[in-house]
Motif scaffolding. Structure first.
Motif, mmCIF file in Angstrom:
data_model
loop_
_atom_site.group_PDB
_atom_site.id
_atom_site.type_symbol
_atom_site.label_atom_id
_atom_site.label_comp_id
_atom_site.label_asym_id
_atom_site.label_seq_id
_atom_site.Cartn_x
_atom_site.Cartn_y
_atom_site.Cartn_z
ATOM 1 N N ALA A 9 0.602 -1.193 -0.145
ATOM 2 C CA ALA A 9 0.139 0.175 0.009
ATOM 3 C C ALA A 9 0.775 1.271 0.009
ATOM 4 O O ALA A 9 0.568 2.196 0.439
ATOM 5 N N ARG A 10 2.083 1.129 -0.583
ATOM 6 C CA ARG A 10 3.209 2.197 -0.551
ATOM 7 C C ARG A 10 2.572 3.336 -1.579
ATOM 8 O O ARG A 10 1.782 3.007 -2.617
ATOM 9 N N HIS A 12 -0.465 5.250 -0.714
ATOM 10 C CA HIS A 12 -1.603 5.559 -0.532
ATOM 11 C C HIS A 12 -1.561 5.949 0.949
ATOM 12 O O HIS A 12 -0.932 5.683 1.753
ATOM 13 N N CYS A 14 -4.140 6.949 4.372
ATOM 14 C CA CYS A 14 -5.150 6.630 5.407
ATOM 15 C C CYS A 14 -6.565 6.922 4.711
ATOM 16 O O CYS A 14 -6.685 7.974 4.297
ATOM 17 N N PRO A 17 -4.219 1.862 3.314
ATOM 18 C CA PRO A 17 -3.355 0.736 3.862
ATOM 19 C C PRO A 17 -4.050 -0.053 4.818
ATOM 20 O O PRO A 17 -4.091 -1.328 4.581
ATOM 21 N N ALA A 38 3.723 0.017 3.767
ATOM 22 C CA ALA A 38 3.022 1.410 3.780
ATOM 23 C C ALA A 38 4.014 2.353 3.902
ATOM 24 O O ALA A 38 4.925 2.658 4.528
ATOM 25 N N ASP A 40 2.526 5.776 4.671
ATOM 26 C CA ASP A 40 1.551 6.702 5.328
ATOM 27 C C ASP A 40 1.839 6.271 6.705
ATOM 28 O O ASP A 40 1.763 5.128 7.258
ATOM 29 N N ALA A 43 -0.657 4.489 9.195
ATOM 30 C CA ALA A 43 -0.453 2.780 9.417
ATOM 31 C C ALA A 43 0.060 2.221 10.777
ATOM 32 O O ALA A 43 -0.283 1.218 11.009
#
Length: 80
Positions: A9-10, A12, A14, A17, A38, A40, A43
């Motif tokens: 989910a890199r 992206h 909140c 992820p 991730a 973010d 996460a």
């Protein structure tokens, strides 16, 4: 031991992820592991809350080069 499911989910923000992690966990058998990648920083907070709500746990949290790598484990199957 089974190979963990990787949820990438890199890039992206909140809640994406955590939503992707939740979707991946839905199809896994009890006691399985997943790795969330991730960028973010939320996460780091959201994934532990998700795992607590699902009865699972966070196994490890690592950060390198701005990427969080969170390894989680689903709730184990009940023993009789």
């Amino acid at each position: 031991m089974r190979v963990p499911t990787v949820v990438d989910a890199r890039g992206h923000r909140c809640p994406v992820p955590t939503l992707r992690l939740r979707r991946a966990l839905d199809g896994l058998p009890p006691g399985s592991r997943a790795v969330l990648l991730a960028t973010d920083p939320m996460a780091r907070i959201d994934a532990p809350y998700l795992m607590a709500a699902l009865g699972g746990r966070v196994v490890s949290v690592e950060e390198a080069d701005g990427v969080l790598t969170l390894t989680v484990e689903t709730r184990a199957a009940p023993t009789d």
